[in-house]
Design a protein around this motif. Structure first.
Motif, PDB file in Angstrom:
ATOM      1  N   LEU A   4       0.988  -1.122   0.006  1.00 20.42           N
ATOM      2  CA  LEU A   4       0.136   0.030   0.098  1.00 20.42           C
ATOM      3  C   LEU A   4       0.835   1.395   0.024  1.00 20.42           C
ATOM      4  N   GLN A   5       1.891   1.236   0.778  1.00 20.55           N
ATOM      5  CA  GLN A   5       2.805   2.509   1.062  1.00 20.55           C
ATOM      6  C   GLN A   5       3.425   2.598  -0.438  1.00 20.55           C
ATOM      7  N   ILE A   6       3.831   1.714  -0.893  1.00 21.93           N
ATOM      8  CA  ILE A   6       4.890   1.956  -2.016  1.00 21.93           C
ATOM      9  C   ILE A   6       3.844   2.248  -3.350  1.00 21.93           C
ATOM     10  N   ASN A   7       2.571   2.135  -3.290  1.00 22.97           N
ATOM     11  CA  ASN A   7       1.504   2.537  -4.303  1.00 22.97           C
ATOM     12  C   ASN A   7       1.308   4.067  -4.055  1.00 22.97           C
ATOM     13  N   LEU A   8       1.556   4.337  -2.642  1.00 22.52           N
ATOM     14  CA  LEU A   8       1.316   6.026  -2.356  1.00 22.52           C
ATOM     15  C   LEU A   8       2.463   6.765  -2.337  1.00 22.52           C
ATOM     16  N   VAL A   9       3.791   6.024  -1.995  1.00 25.52           N
ATOM     17  CA  VAL A   9       5.007   6.706  -1.814  1.00 25.52           C
ATOM     18  C   VAL A   9       5.923   6.100  -2.966  1.00 25.52           C
ATOM     19  N   LYS A  10       6.021   6.299  -4.079  1.00 25.34           N
ATOM     20  CA  LYS A  10       6.930   5.652  -4.842  1.00 25.34           C
ATOM     21  C   LYS A  10       8.312   5.902  -4.493  1.00 25.34           C
ATOM     22  N   PHE A  22      11.237  18.138 -11.144  1.00 23.95           N
ATOM     23  CA  PHE A  22      10.830  17.386  -9.753  1.00 23.95           C
ATOM     24  C   PHE A  22      11.421  16.219  -9.574  1.00 23.95           C
ATOM     25  N   ILE A  23      12.400  15.992  -8.500  1.00 21.69           N
ATOM     26  CA  ILE A  23      12.911  14.646  -8.290  1.00 21.69           C
ATOM     27  C   ILE A  23      12.341  14.440  -6.827  1.00 21.69           C
ATOM     28  N   ALA A  24      11.933  13.219  -6.735  1.00 18.32           N
ATOM     29  CA  ALA A  24      11.586  12.845  -4.967  1.00 18.32           C
ATOM     30  C   ALA A  24      12.053  11.308  -5.202  1.00 18.32           C
ATOM     31  N   HIS A  25      12.755  10.918  -3.765  1.00 19.67           N
ATOM     32  CA  HIS A  25      12.997   9.628  -3.708  1.00 19.67           C
ATOM     33  C   HIS A  25      12.921   9.072  -2.047  1.00 19.67           C
ATOM     34  N   SER A  26      12.381   7.946  -2.048  1.00 26.10           N
ATOM     35  CA  SER A  26      11.887   7.498  -0.610  1.00 26.10           C
ATOM     36  C   SER A  26      12.452   6.117  -0.559  1.00 26.10           C
ATOM     37  N   THR A  27      13.257   5.749   0.512  1.00 27.42           N
ATOM     38  CA  THR A  27      13.583   4.503   1.106  1.00 27.42           C
ATOM     39  C   THR A  27      13.215   4.389   2.494  1.00 27.42           C
ATOM     40  N   MET A  28      12.272   3.576   3.012  1.00 27.18           N
ATOM     41  CA  MET A  28      12.104   3.449   4.227  1.00 27.18           C
ATOM     42  C   MET A  28      13.124   2.606   5.099  1.00 27.18           C
TER      43      MET A  28
END
Length: 195
Positions: A4-10, A22-28
């Motif tokens: 679910l989170q990967i679908n919301l926060v690529k 615009f560049i965004a990156h997220s690694t939990m």
């Protein structure tokens, strides 16, 4: 929760428009977490960008990011950022009863003029890289995080972006990282990284 989170926060986004990138990156840090970013083109030439950090970690924080995804997606940003923040604050407070809160940077950007309106809701990790200088962007009036108390005041400020500027927002997930010797990542490394 992870799916679910990967679908919301690529994990990563690279959006190339005529006048800006615009560049965004997220690694939990764990499988799920409380960092959340969002962007939306709500009018021709007008964009909303946001980066939020939900208190806590794990599934509980991921639940809040799922709520954020829905709220951001359906809100009509033509009503303005201040109204959005007040409605979001009421919703988070009434839903999670002060058990969860979030800090965030909320940016309204006119890509035809470079005019930028910023609401920093207790987040503080916003920097401008301009002409080889790395500057912290800090409001004169501080705002409380979202979800702590009812009827919060919101103070926005303006920033005129120029050609070549880089506006950088990040969460404490960056500065809390440590190397093999246990030393935290120094903010002094960021200008070199951006260059």
């Amino acid at each position: 929760a992870k799916n679910l989170q990967i679908n919301l926060v690529k994990p990563k986004i690279y959006l190339q428009e005529k006048t800006f990138d615009f560049i965004a990156h997220s690694t939990m840090a764990k499988e799920v977490g409380g960092d959340f970013y969002f962007y939306k083109n709500y009018l021709p030439q007008n964009w909303i960008f946001s980066l939020c950090d939900v208190s806590g970690k794990g599934v509980a924080a991921a639940m809040v990011t799922a709520v954020l995804g829905g709220v951001f997606s359906i809100f009509d940003f033509k009503q303005g950022l201040n109204i959005f923040i007040k409605k979001l604050n009421h919703f988070i407070l009434s839903t999670f009863n002060s058990d969860r809160f979030l800090t965030g940077i909320f940016i309204k950007f006119d890509c035809s003029t470079g005019k930028t309106t910023i609401l920093d809701m207790g987040h503080s990790y916003l920097y401008l890289y301009r002409q080889q200088k790395f500057l912290r962007v800090k409001p004169k009036n501080e705002n409380l995080p979202i979800g702590i108390m009812e009827n919060i005041e919101t103070h926005s400020f303006h920033l005129q972006l120029e050609q070549g500027d880089i506006l950088l927002a990040f969460t404490d997930g960056i500065i809390e990282q440590t190397n093999e010797q246990g030393q935290e990542y120094a903010l002094s490394n960021l200008p070199k990284f951006l260059r």
